[in-house]
Design an enzyme around this catalytic site. Structure first.
Site, short mmCIF file in Angstrom:
data_model
loop_
_atom_site.label_atom_id
_atom_site.label_comp_id
_atom_site.label_asym_id
_atom_site.label_seq_id
_atom_site.Cartn_x
_atom_site.Cartn_y
_atom_site.Cartn_z
N LYS A 11 38.52 44.96 31.02
CA LYS A 11 37.23 44.44 31.48
C LYS A 11 37.39 43.27 32.45
O LYS A 11 36.56 43.08 33.34
CB LYS A 11 36.38 44.05 30.28
CG LYS A 11 36.04 45.25 29.41
CD LYS A 11 34.93 44.98 28.43
CE LYS A 11 34.63 46.15 27.52
NZ LYS A 11 34.61 47.45 28.10
N ASN A 12 38.45 42.48 32.30
CA ASN A 12 38.68 41.37 33.22
C ASN A 12 39.03 41.87 34.62
O ASN A 12 38.52 41.36 35.62
CB ASN A 12 39.80 40.46 32.70
CG ASN A 12 39.41 39.76 31.42
OD1 ASN A 12 38.39 39.09 31.36
ND2 ASN A 12 40.21 39.94 30.38
N LYS A 13 39.89 42.88 34.69
CA LYS A 13 40.25 43.45 35.99
C LYS A 13 39.04 44.13 36.63
O LYS A 13 38.81 44.02 37.83
CB LYS A 13 41.41 44.43 35.84
CG LYS A 13 42.72 43.79 35.48
CD LYS A 13 43.82 44.82 35.33
CE LYS A 13 45.15 44.16 34.97
NZ LYS A 13 46.23 45.16 34.83
N ASP A 69 48.93 48.07 39.06
CA ASP A 69 49.81 47.44 38.09
C ASP A 69 50.19 46.09 38.66
O ASP A 69 50.46 45.96 39.87
CB ASP A 69 51.05 48.28 37.79
CG ASP A 69 51.69 47.89 36.46
OD1 ASP A 69 50.98 47.39 35.57
OD2 ASP A 69 52.91 48.10 36.30
N PHE A 150 42.21 35.07 33.03
CA PHE A 150 42.74 35.77 31.86
C PHE A 150 44.24 35.89 32.01
O PHE A 150 44.80 35.52 33.04
CB PHE A 150 42.09 37.16 31.72
CG PHE A 150 42.32 38.08 32.90
CD1 PHE A 150 43.34 39.02 32.87
CD2 PHE A 150 41.53 38.00 34.04
CE1 PHE A 150 43.55 39.87 33.96
CE2 PHE A 150 41.74 38.84 35.12
CZ PHE A 150 42.75 39.78 35.08
N TYR A 152 47.90 35.28 32.34
CA TYR A 152 48.73 34.13 32.66
C TYR A 152 48.00 33.09 33.52
O TYR A 152 48.61 32.11 33.93
CB TYR A 152 50.00 34.60 33.40
CG TYR A 152 50.92 35.44 32.55
CD1 TYR A 152 51.89 34.85 31.74
CD2 TYR A 152 50.83 36.83 32.56
CE1 TYR A 152 52.75 35.62 30.97
CE2 TYR A 152 51.68 37.61 31.78
CZ TYR A 152 52.63 37.01 30.98
OH TYR A 152 53.47 37.77 30.22
N ASP A 153 46.73 33.29 33.78
CA ASP A 153 45.98 32.36 34.63
C ASP A 153 46.05 30.89 34.18
O ASP A 153 46.09 30.00 35.02
CB ASP A 153 44.52 32.80 34.76
CG ASP A 153 44.35 34.04 35.63
OD1 ASP A 153 45.36 34.52 36.20
OD2 ASP A 153 43.22 34.53 35.74
N HIS A 179 46.62 37.76 44.14
CA HIS A 179 47.40 38.97 44.40
C HIS A 179 46.53 40.22 44.36
O HIS A 179 46.61 41.06 45.25
CB HIS A 179 48.49 39.07 43.34
CG HIS A 179 47.98 38.78 41.95
ND1 HIS A 179 47.57 37.51 41.57
CD2 HIS A 179 47.77 39.57 40.88
CE1 HIS A 179 47.14 37.55 40.31
NE2 HIS A 179 47.25 38.78 39.87
#
Length: 194
Positions: A11-13, A69, A150, A152-153, A179
């Protein structure tokens, strides 16, 4: 092409990509097309995993789609976690445990250089296209108090920023240099041209 299937249920992506795509496309997730299984990610590279996921959706559901990915590469850890970024601290995919493992691995090390790399694989009209986005940066000394983002942010400080972690930035600020956003810009440019 006005309808895109993004081969993820993260959901974050999904939120990041929807914010970037805006109203240009009708956007579908795996859930929207009835895909609820875990798609295999067994390739040794980020690009390979992106291709594998897109092919899986095309072959099993018949949709033109794109997949991604993303990996975090920390120089002092030999490029780890890399292709196992989501599962670095174990199969439960805990962001807190992953961040703690990175910070523990860097204890006493002065080189905190790192980068995020995203590969997007688009399958459209029977052809595959691969797009890469990178964000150079470094790992913070501790988990930040930022509440956005979310994964490693909370420990990633981009070189293009002002010293804050991604978690301390607004979504718009992060998208201006991330990225994933850079890879998506290449995908958007390709779709406009084709």
């Amino acid at each position: 092409m006005s309808q895109l299937v993004f081969a993820t249920n993260n959901k974050n992506k999904i939120a990041e990509i929807k914010a970037q795509l805006g109203d240009q496309y009708t956007f579908l997730s795996l859930e929207d097309i009835g895909c609820h299984e875990d798609i295999p990610e067994t390739q040794p590279t980020l690009a390979g995993n992106a291709e594998q996921k897109a092919r899986y959706v095309k072959e099993n559901y018949g949709h033109d789609c794109f997949s991604e990915d993303t990996g975090l590469e920390v120089d002092a850890l030999g490029g780890a976690p890399g292709v196992i970024t989501a599962r670095y601290a174990g199969p439960e995919r805990s962001a807190e445990a992953n961040n703690a493992k990175i910070l523990a691995g860097l204890e006493g090390k002065s080189d905190r250089t790192a980068r995020f790399r995203t590969f997007l694989c688009l399958i459209m009209n029977g052809e595959e296209h691969l797009f890469e986005g990178r964000c150079e940066g470094r790992i913070s000394e501790a988990v930040s108090n930022g509440t956005d983002g979310f994964g490693y942010d909370p420990i990633f400080i981009p070189d293009d920023g002002d010293g804050r972690t991604f978690a301390e930035m607004t979504g718009e600020e992060k998208r201006s240099m991330s990225h994933r956003a850079r890879a998506m810009t290449k995908l958007q440019d390709f779709l406009r041209e084709n």
